[in-house]
Design an enzyme around this catalytic site. Structure first.
Site, mmCIF file in Angstrom:
data_model
loop_
_atom_site.group_PDB
_atom_site.id
_atom_site.type_symbol
_atom_site.label_atom_id
_atom_site.label_comp_id
_atom_site.label_asym_id
_atom_site.label_seq_id
_atom_site.Cartn_x
_atom_site.Cartn_y
_atom_site.Cartn_z
ATOM 1 N N SER A 99 6.084 36.812 -7.468
ATOM 2 C CA SER A 99 6.746 35.885 -8.402
ATOM 3 C C SER A 99 6.223 36.225 -9.786
ATOM 4 O O SER A 99 5.153 36.839 -9.924
ATOM 5 C CB SER A 99 6.358 34.446 -8.052
ATOM 6 N N TYR A 145 0.620 27.679 -5.890
ATOM 7 C CA TYR A 145 1.668 28.712 -5.810
ATOM 8 C C TYR A 145 1.234 29.974 -6.567
ATOM 9 O O TYR A 145 1.320 31.084 -6.036
ATOM 10 C CB TYR A 145 2.973 28.145 -6.382
#
Ligand SMILES: NC(=O)c1ccc[n+]([C@@H]2O[C@H](COP(=O)([O-])OP(=O)(O)OC[C@H]3O[C@@H](n4cnc5c(N)ncnc54)[C@H](O)[C@@H]3O)[C@@H](O)[C@H]2O)c1
Length: 256
Positions: free
Chosen positions: A143, A156
């Site tokens: 990501s 995350y």
């Protein structure tokens, strides 16, 4: 233009969003696709869509956070394909909202189990088959949160930085084989995950615009745009690319 004709491919989290687009893209490039997912409805539906369009796809039930489940899924893929697996996309992932003060150890463990250990377990299960044939490509879905911090996404981003690290270290460990490791770092991509988050806001339309505006291009990415890059990293045309973290973020991380 890029071909995966008759290549045996595995896409984790292939039952939705980015993984679904990758499964379709690989099939369109001629691959035999295995859609691995925790969600049997989504996974079976995507495999069914591909077969209905004339492709070759199988749904394989798999929870990537469980080593035994990854081993069983890999065994099935290998036994049905003469012991071969050419391309693995570790795409399955989950999110979490929280800062250092609102993220618990249990939250971090849950994200780590899927986003990090899932990559380890699935790769360990399929890498020997790639090494034996001296050809393979592993593409991990990191990501932009694996390159820069994101407010309120402590767990995350911690896991996605780890995915980038796993990718780069593995690329070095296997650089002299013909098995390559790369990862993709998308900015915000409009998938069912993001759509579900938007529905939590009192004004989803305003929230959509605000989320889109975090990208310099002031739009979200499309799953197909991530799939096209994944295809590039899977095929021989990218043979000199290993250990890369390919940023696809509409300019989000380019600067202020
Ligand atoms: N959508 C974005 O904005 C965005 C941005 C950057 C990175 N990513 C990454 O892309 C990947 C896919 O995201 P998406 O937006 O398509 O999500 P999604 O929720 O639409 O799809 C994820 C899929 O993974 C499956 N999955 C979840 N846990 C699993 C497990 N333990 N085992 C097997 N399958 C499991 C889900 O059932 C689902 O089908 C994730 O790794 C995510 O972190 C997404």
């Amino acid at each position: 233009m890029f071909s995966l004709k008759d290549k045996v491919t595995v896409v984790t989290g292939g039952g939705s969003g980015i993984g679904q687009a990758i499964a379709h893209c690989f099939s369109d490039a001629g691959a035999i696709v295995h859609v691995l997912d925790l969600n049997p409805e989504g996974g079976a539906a995507v495999a069914g869509e591909i077969r209905a369009a004339g492709g070759r796809a199988t749904f394989v039930d798999c929870d990537v956070s469980q080593e035994s489940s990854c081993d069983a899924a890999a065994q099935r893929v290998l036994s049905e394909n003469g012991g071969h697996c050419d391309v693995l996309v570790n795409n399955a992932g989950i999110g979490h909202v929280g800062t250092i003060m609102t993220t618990t150890g249990a939250d971090l463990d849950r994200l780590y189990a899927v986003n990090v250990k899932g990559v380890l377990y699935m790769t360990r299960a399929l890498l020997p088959a790639m090494l034996e044939r001296r050809w393979g490509s592993v593409v991990n879905m990191a990501s932009i949160g694996g390159i820069v911090g994101i407010r309120d996404r402590l767990a995350y981003t911690a896991t996605k930085f780890a995915v980038v690290g796993i990718t780069k270290s593995s690329a070095l460990d296997y650089a002299e084989t013909k098995v390559r490791f790369n990862c993709i770092c998308p900015g915000r991509v409009e998938t069912p995950w993001v759509q579900a988050r938007l529905r939590e806001y009192p004004d989803p339309k305003k929230a959509y615009e605000e989320m889109a505006a975090t990208q310099a291009q002031r739009r979200m990415g499309r799953p197909e745009e991530i799939a096209a890059a994944t295809l590039y990293l899977a095929v021989d045309e990218s043979a000199f690319v290993t250990g890369s973290a390919l940023i696809i973020d509409g300019g989000l991380s380019a600067g202020k």
